[in-house]
Design an enzyme around this catalytic site. Structure first.
Site, mmCIF file in Angstrom:
data_model
loop_
_atom_site.group_PDB
_atom_site.id
_atom_site.type_symbol
_atom_site.label_atom_id
_atom_site.label_comp_id
_atom_site.label_asym_id
_atom_site.label_seq_id
_atom_site.Cartn_x
_atom_site.Cartn_y
_atom_site.Cartn_z
ATOM 1 N N SER A 63 -9.152 -14.560 -23.472
ATOM 2 C CA SER A 63 -9.554 -15.804 -22.804
ATOM 3 C C SER A 63 -9.823 -15.632 -21.306
ATOM 4 O O SER A 63 -10.810 -16.180 -20.811
ATOM 5 C CB SER A 63 -8.494 -16.891 -23.027
ATOM 6 O OG SER A 63 -8.505 -17.272 -24.381
ATOM 7 N N LYS A 116 2.389 -23.558 -29.116
ATOM 8 C CA LYS A 116 1.437 -24.632 -29.426
ATOM 9 C C LYS A 116 2.110 -25.946 -29.821
ATOM 10 O O LYS A 116 1.588 -27.022 -29.533
ATOM 11 C CB LYS A 116 0.455 -24.187 -30.525
ATOM 12 C CG LYS A 116 -0.521 -23.142 -30.033
ATOM 13 C CD LYS A 116 -1.589 -22.824 -31.067
ATOM 14 C CE LYS A 116 -2.523 -21.746 -30.513
ATOM 15 N NZ LYS A 116 -3.683 -21.523 -31.380
ATOM 16 N N ASP A 121 -9.000 -25.688 -31.532
ATOM 17 C CA ASP A 121 -9.150 -24.594 -32.512
ATOM 18 C C ASP A 121 -9.970 -25.016 -33.740
ATOM 19 O O ASP A 121 -10.909 -24.335 -34.137
ATOM 20 C CB ASP A 121 -7.776 -24.113 -33.001
ATOM 21 C CG ASP A 121 -7.027 -23.299 -31.962
ATOM 22 O OD1 ASP A 121 -7.672 -22.642 -31.123
ATOM 23 O OD2 ASP A 121 -5.783 -23.319 -31.992
ATOM 24 N N GLY A 171 -4.786 -20.593 -47.234
ATOM 25 C CA GLY A 171 -3.712 -20.495 -46.248
ATOM 26 C C GLY A 171 -3.265 -21.894 -45.833
ATOM 27 O O GLY A 171 -4.037 -22.857 -45.917
HETATM 28 P P1 ATR Z 1 -0.753 -18.876 -38.455
HETATM 29 O O1 ATR Z 1 -0.163 -19.627 -37.293
HETATM 30 O O2 ATR Z 1 -1.561 -17.669 -38.078
HETATM 31 O O3 ATR Z 1 -1.488 -19.758 -39.393
HETATM 32 P P2 ATR Z 1 1.608 -18.881 -40.110
HETATM 33 O O4 ATR Z 1 1.853 -20.267 -39.694
HETATM 34 O O5 ATR Z 1 2.718 -17.899 -40.125
HETATM 35 O O6 ATR Z 1 0.493 -18.198 -39.204
HETATM 36 O O7 ATR Z 1 0.904 -18.937 -41.562
HETATM 37 C C1 ATR Z 1 0.610 -17.794 -42.276
HETATM 38 C C2 ATR Z 1 -0.227 -18.120 -43.517
HETATM 39 O O8 ATR Z 1 -0.579 -16.884 -44.158
HETATM 40 C C3 ATR Z 1 0.513 -18.931 -44.572
HETATM 41 O O9 ATR Z 1 -0.440 -19.653 -45.321
HETATM 42 C C4 ATR Z 1 1.152 -17.832 -45.425
HETATM 43 O O10 ATR Z 1 1.482 -18.229 -46.735
HETATM 44 P P3 ATR Z 1 2.927 -18.957 -47.038
HETATM 45 O O11 ATR Z 1 2.771 -20.397 -46.629
HETATM 46 O O12 ATR Z 1 3.115 -18.775 -48.490
HETATM 47 O O13 ATR Z 1 3.930 -18.224 -46.208
HETATM 48 C C5 ATR Z 1 -0.007 -16.856 -45.463
HETATM 49 N N1 ATR Z 1 0.391 -15.472 -45.751
HETATM 50 C C6 ATR Z 1 1.061 -14.621 -44.933
HETATM 51 N N2 ATR Z 1 1.202 -13.420 -45.520
HETATM 52 C C7 ATR Z 1 0.611 -13.495 -46.738
HETATM 53 C C8 ATR Z 1 0.400 -12.568 -47.806
HETATM 54 N N3 ATR Z 1 0.839 -11.318 -47.745
HETATM 55 N N4 ATR Z 1 -0.290 -13.005 -48.899
HETATM 56 C C9 ATR Z 1 -0.757 -14.268 -48.964
HETATM 57 N N5 ATR Z 1 -0.589 -15.197 -47.982
HETATM 58 C C10 ATR Z 1 0.074 -14.816 -46.882
#
Ligand code: ATR
Length: 276
Positions: free
Chosen positions: A17, A66, A103, A128
């Site tokens: 940024s 955030k 975002d 996700g």
């Molecule tokens: P961010 O702020 O980047 O969105 P986060 O809030 O930690 O990060 O969210 C991570 C996302 O990636 C979630 O949807 C998580 O799924 P869960 O809700 O089941 O935890 C998903 N995620 C992380 N690792 C994963 C993996 N190995 N396979 C599938 N989904 C994954």
């Protein structure tokens, strides 16, 4: 007087940024500067109050602040309030701190730059349900996308977002893989493998519909394994870099009332990240 802006986070040194905003200031002959500031969680309140006292015109907020910053702000934009997350703070003319979240709208702008604005009724699969996914789901809903399905490893997390939006459907990753042919637009928003740099696919794209549009919110690497697999299947791919540049441009516009040149910035950053 020279204006100053910042990005706060922990860690912060990787942030692109400062380079982006300083390049825009120079290009547009705006007398301002933008600095990265490392703020650990225990210093967040003091940092906000310091920025206020020292007269920052605004700043960006990144991980892990955030949501935590919200109690220290005076006002919240409606979308930021719904998302429960702020990535941009504006100091208003009255000296109040107002929080926005650019975002999700940044993502929609980047998507629509690639595919236009006429596909809002197409079935969208959001993959996700974390913090980033939440922002994009709310922004797509607010921007008129009417057919949203959220797939997640933990279905309950997807269901929470659906319940809060008051629309959409939550499914498992296995269901998403099985019914993939039903979706025209896919958005990869998981952090699967992000921390290790060893990106894994949330599921197979074998059943991807012909002519599908596939986006990823990760921008480094430019072409994630998910996008590469989608491109091999003939999909139109939308890389995460556009979202990053547009979220910054929307913040810039909130601060200064002008919209900077996003196309040349995307090209510059693409070159830096090793793309053509
Ligand atoms: P961010 O702020 O980047 O969105 P986060 O809030 O930690 O990060 O969210 C991570 C996302 O990636 C979630 O949807 C998580 O799924 P869960 O809700 O089941 O935890 C998903 N995620 C992380 N690792 C994963 C993996 N190995 N396979 C599938 N989904 C994954």
């Amino acid at each position: 007087m020279k204006k100053w802006f910042a990005v706060i986070g922990d860690p912060i040194e990787h942030s692109k940024s400062p380079a982006m905003h300083n390049a825009w200031f120079e290009e547009m002959a705006i007398d301002a500067t933008y600095i990265p500031v490392h703020v650990p969680s225990e210093n967040l309140e003091a940092a906000v109050s310091g920025f206020k006292t020292l007269g920052a015109s605004g700043w960006n907020v990144t991980i892990p602040h955030k949501t935590a910053i919200i109690p220290y702000l005076d006002e919240l934009d409606q979308l930021a309030e719904k998302m429960g997350a702020v990535n941009t703070v504006v100091r208003t003319n009255e000296g109040k701190l107002k929080g926005y979240n650019t975002d999700g709208v940044g993502f929609v702008r980047s998507l629509e730059e690639a595919i236009g604005t006429s596909q809002k009724e197409k079935p969208v699969l959001l993959i996700g349900a974390g913090g980033a996914a939440r922002g994009i789901a709310f922004a797509m809903h607010q921007q008129g996308y009417t057919n949203l399905t959220i797939a997640n490893r933990t279905v309950a997390n997807a269901q929470t977002i659906v319940d809060e939006m008051g629309t959409g459907r939550a499914i498992s990753l296995a269901q998403a893989e099985e019914t993939l042919a039903d979706f025209s637009i896919l958005v990869q928003m998981t952090s699967a493998g992000l921390a290790t740099g060893n990106f894994s696919m949330p599921f197979s794209l074998d059943r991807l519909a012909k002519g599908a549009i596939v986006a990823d919110i990760v921008y480094n690497p430019l072409m994630t394994p998910f996008l590469q697999a989608a491109e091999e299947k003939g999909a139109t791919v939308v890389a995460g870099l556009g979202m990053f540049v547009h979220q910054g441009a929307i913040a810039f516009n909130y601060w200064l009332g002008e919209y900077p040149n996003t196309n040349s910035m995307i090209a510059q950053l693409k070159a830096q990240l090793g793309g053509q």
